[in-house]
Design a protein around this motif. Structure first.
Motif, PDB file in Angstrom:
ATOM      1  N   GLN A  97       0.783  -1.283  -0.065  1.00 48.95           N
ATOM      2  CA  GLN A  97      -0.169  -0.002  -0.232  1.00 48.95           C
ATOM      3  C   GLN A  97       0.873   1.213   0.207  1.00 48.95           C
ATOM      4  N   GLN A  98       2.069   1.095   0.158  1.00 52.25           N
ATOM      5  CA  GLN A  98       3.062   2.326   0.228  1.00 52.25           C
ATOM      6  C   GLN A  98       3.547   2.911  -0.947  1.00 52.25           C
ATOM      7  N   ASN A  99       3.495   4.113  -1.301  1.00 48.48           N
ATOM      8  CA  ASN A  99       3.699   4.870  -2.501  1.00 48.48           C
ATOM      9  C   ASN A  99       4.798   5.870  -2.311  1.00 48.48           C
ATOM     10  N   ASN A 100       5.407   6.340  -3.732  1.00 51.35           N
ATOM     11  CA  ASN A 100       6.310   7.462  -3.543  1.00 51.35           C
ATOM     12  C   ASN A 100       7.518   6.547  -3.234  1.00 51.35           C
ATOM     13  N   GLU A 101       8.004   5.572  -3.718  1.00 53.19           N
ATOM     14  CA  GLU A 101       9.609   4.904  -3.197  1.00 53.19           C
ATOM     15  C   GLU A 101      10.262   4.486  -4.393  1.00 53.19           C
ATOM     16  N   VAL A 102      11.453   4.383  -4.064  1.00 56.64           N
ATOM     17  CA  VAL A 102      12.387   3.505  -4.819  1.00 56.64           C
ATOM     18  C   VAL A 102      12.465   2.068  -4.336  1.00 56.64           C
ATOM     19  N   TYR A 103      12.340   1.002  -5.112  1.00 55.70           N
ATOM     20  CA  TYR A 103      12.144  -0.399  -4.626  1.00 55.70           C
ATOM     21  C   TYR A 103      13.187  -1.179  -5.505  1.00 55.70           C
ATOM     22  N   GLU A 104      13.156  -2.432  -5.000  1.00 53.45           N
ATOM     23  CA  GLU A 104      14.363  -3.430  -5.344  1.00 53.45           C
ATOM     24  C   GLU A 104      13.720  -4.677  -5.486  1.00 53.45           C
ATOM     25  N   ILE A 105      13.644  -5.392  -6.820  1.00 59.77           N
ATOM     26  CA  ILE A 105      12.917  -6.632  -7.028  1.00 59.77           C
ATOM     27  C   ILE A 105      14.227  -7.731  -7.175  1.00 59.77           C
ATOM     28  N   PRO A 106      14.407  -8.715  -6.432  1.00 68.16           N
ATOM     29  CA  PRO A 106      15.551  -9.551  -6.879  1.00 68.16           C
ATOM     30  C   PRO A 106      15.151 -10.624  -7.801  1.00 68.16           C
ATOM     31  N   CYS A 107      16.146 -11.300  -8.645  1.00 70.67           N
ATOM     32  CA  CYS A 107      15.711 -12.525  -9.398  1.00 70.67           C
ATOM     33  C   CYS A 107      16.507 -13.626  -8.799  1.00 70.67           C
ATOM     34  N   ILE A 108      15.400 -14.719  -8.941  1.00 69.99           N
ATOM     35  CA  ILE A 108      15.981 -15.978  -8.179  1.00 69.99           C
ATOM     36  C   ILE A 108      16.614 -16.942  -9.258  1.00 69.99           C
ATOM     37  N   GLY A 109      16.768 -16.539 -10.661  1.00 65.43           N
ATOM     38  CA  GLY A 109      17.301 -17.456 -11.595  1.00 65.43           C
ATOM     39  C   GLY A 109      16.451 -18.391 -12.052  1.00 65.43           C
ATOM     40  N   GLU A 135       4.323  -8.043 -13.160  1.00 64.54           N
ATOM     41  CA  GLU A 135       3.810  -9.203 -13.400  1.00 64.54           C
ATOM     42  C   GLU A 135       3.200  -9.374 -14.666  1.00 64.54           C
ATOM     43  N   ALA A 136       2.143  -8.665 -15.112  1.00 64.54           N
ATOM     44  CA  ALA A 136       1.438  -8.397 -16.342  1.00 64.54           C
ATOM     45  C   ALA A 136       2.395  -8.480 -17.426  1.00 64.54           C
ATOM     46  N   ASP A 137       3.465  -7.527 -17.463  1.00 64.27           N
ATOM     47  CA  ASP A 137       4.310  -7.442 -18.525  1.00 64.27           C
ATOM     48  C   ASP A 137       4.836  -8.772 -18.855  1.00 64.27           C
ATOM     49  N   ILE A 138       5.220  -9.453 -17.834  1.00 66.81           N
ATOM     50  CA  ILE A 138       6.013 -10.577 -17.874  1.00 66.81           C
ATOM     51  C   ILE A 138       5.096 -11.749 -18.537  1.00 66.81           C
ATOM     52  N   LYS A 139       3.824 -11.922 -18.188  1.00 67.39           N
ATOM     53  CA  LYS A 139       2.845 -12.932 -18.575  1.00 67.39           C
ATOM     54  C   LYS A 139       2.631 -12.757 -20.091  1.00 67.39           C
ATOM     55  N   GLU A 140       2.411 -11.308 -20.405  1.00 69.93           N
ATOM     56  CA  GLU A 140       2.012 -11.069 -21.870  1.00 69.93           C
ATOM     57  C   GLU A 140       3.376 -11.006 -22.571  1.00 69.93           C
ATOM     58  N   LYS A 141       4.602 -11.018 -22.103  1.00 67.64           N
ATOM     59  CA  LYS A 141       5.794 -10.970 -22.882  1.00 67.64           C
ATOM     60  C   LYS A 141       5.980  -9.620 -23.557  1.00 67.64           C
ATOM     61  N   HIS A 150      14.690  -9.080 -19.074  1.00 70.03           N
ATOM     62  CA  HIS A 150      15.540 -10.004 -18.298  1.00 70.03           C
ATOM     63  C   HIS A 150      15.003 -11.393 -18.269  1.00 70.03           C
ATOM     64  N   VAL A 151      13.862 -11.423 -17.430  1.00 65.32           N
ATOM     65  CA  VAL A 151      13.059 -12.741 -17.571  1.00 65.32           C
ATOM     66  C   VAL A 151      12.472 -13.145 -18.741  1.00 65.32           C
ATOM     67  N   LEU A 152      12.291 -12.685 -19.646  1.00 67.25           N
ATOM     68  CA  LEU A 152      11.981 -13.163 -21.176  1.00 67.25           C
ATOM     69  C   LEU A 152      13.100 -13.718 -21.812  1.00 67.25           C
ATOM     70  N   THR A 153      14.280 -13.352 -21.589  1.00 65.03           N
ATOM     71  CA  THR A 153      15.443 -13.517 -22.186  1.00 65.03           C
ATOM     72  C   THR A 153      16.203 -14.794 -21.679  1.00 65.03           C
ATOM     73  N   SER A 154      16.192 -14.622 -20.286  1.00 64.12           N
ATOM     74  CA  SER A 154      16.885 -15.730 -19.517  1.00 64.12           C
ATOM     75  C   SER A 154      16.199 -16.876 -18.949  1.00 64.12           C
ATOM     76  N   GLY A 155      14.702 -16.675 -19.090  1.00 62.69           N
ATOM     77  CA  GLY A 155      13.875 -17.681 -18.422  1.00 62.69           C
ATOM     78  C   GLY A 155      14.106 -17.769 -17.014  1.00 62.69           C
ATOM     79  N   THR A 190      22.767  -5.012 -10.722  1.00 65.62           N
ATOM     80  CA  THR A 190      21.460  -4.534 -11.345  1.00 65.62           C
ATOM     81  C   THR A 190      21.243  -4.949 -12.891  1.00 65.62           C
ATOM     82  N   ILE A 191      20.225  -5.227 -13.216  1.00 64.84           N
ATOM     83  CA  ILE A 191      19.697  -5.730 -14.655  1.00 64.84           C
ATOM     84  C   ILE A 191      19.253  -4.329 -15.310  1.00 64.84           C
ATOM     85  N   ASN A 192      19.280  -3.273 -14.668  1.00 65.78           N
ATOM     86  CA  ASN A 192      18.579  -1.894 -15.279  1.00 65.78           C
ATOM     87  C   ASN A 192      19.611  -1.782 -16.574  1.00 65.78           C
TER      88      ASN A 192
END
Length: 209
Positions: A97-109, A135-141, A150-155, A190-192
């Motif tokens: 529910q929090q907003n106005n933030e900088v966030y970090e999402i890990p990739c677990i391979g 999540e939607a971007d990844i599902k819809e490729k 990163h997710v789509l090219t590496s699996g 980072t994967i940015n």
């Protein structure tokens, strides 16, 4: 001052920052500097007149900023401020529910392949809304972000459940540079795909010179 403003515009434009945001950032900061120069007391030293500036405290990065400021201009002193308030301390808000933030999402391979990289982003909306979009971007490729690419090219799998908020900042003109500074700070992980983050750090410093 004009030379530094030109450098800032060039640096931020090369990193695809919107023109209106660049102009807003520069105008606001110049206004703040002018007000500070009129209000803040100065201290005469053998090196000249010291100027004091208030900046947002960014954990771990402040040492690097102090070093750069000291190296480039010894007459500037930084006073760090925090974004924490009594309401944020005593009225906890659920993570999504929090907003106005900088966030970090890990990739677990993926199976038999660790990744250990992270994606750093920023949003003014509720974090849960932004995660749903990832999540939607990844599902819809859709290759709309570096995370999806990163997710789509590496699996690999983005660990959206373990997102972490790095910084809270309501002011958009400050939050975007903080995002870039965080990418710079963790550039080995980072994967940015944002390039020349070192120049973003330089732009942050130029605002005080």
């Amino acid at each position: 001052m004009e030379t530094n403003i030109g450098k800032i515009k060039k640096i931020l434009a090369s990193n695809n920052y919107p023109h209106h945001l660049v102009q807003s950032l520069i105008v606001q900061k110049v206004t703040e500097i002018n007000k500070d120069q009129n209000k803040m007391p100065t201290t005469k030293t053998t090196d000249g007149t010291k100027r004091y500036h208030s900046v947002t405290y960014i954990p771990k990065f402040h040492q690097q900023l102090d070093h750069e400021i000291t190296t480039n201009n010894r007459n500037i002193k930084l006073a760090y401020r925090t974004n924490s308030t009594l309401s944020s301390i005593f009225t906890p808000i659920k993570l999504h529910q929090q907003n106005n933030e900088v966030y970090e999402i890990p990739c677990i391979g993926k199976e038999n392949e660790d990744c250990n990289k992270v994606y750093i982003g920023t949003t003014k909306r509720a974090l849960g809304v932004r995660l749903s979009e990832h999540e939607a971007d990844i599902k819809e490729k859709k290759n709309s972000t570096a995370l999806a690419q990163h997710v789509l090219t590496s699996g690999h799998t983005a660990d959206l459940a373990n997102v972490r908020i790095l910084d809270k900042e309501k002011r958009e003109r400050v939050r975007y540079p903080i995002e870039s500074l965080r990418i710079l700070q963790k550039r080995e992980k980072t994967i940015n795909q944002k390039e020349d983050t070192e120049d973003i750090a330089a732009a942050y410093i130029y605002l005080f010179i």
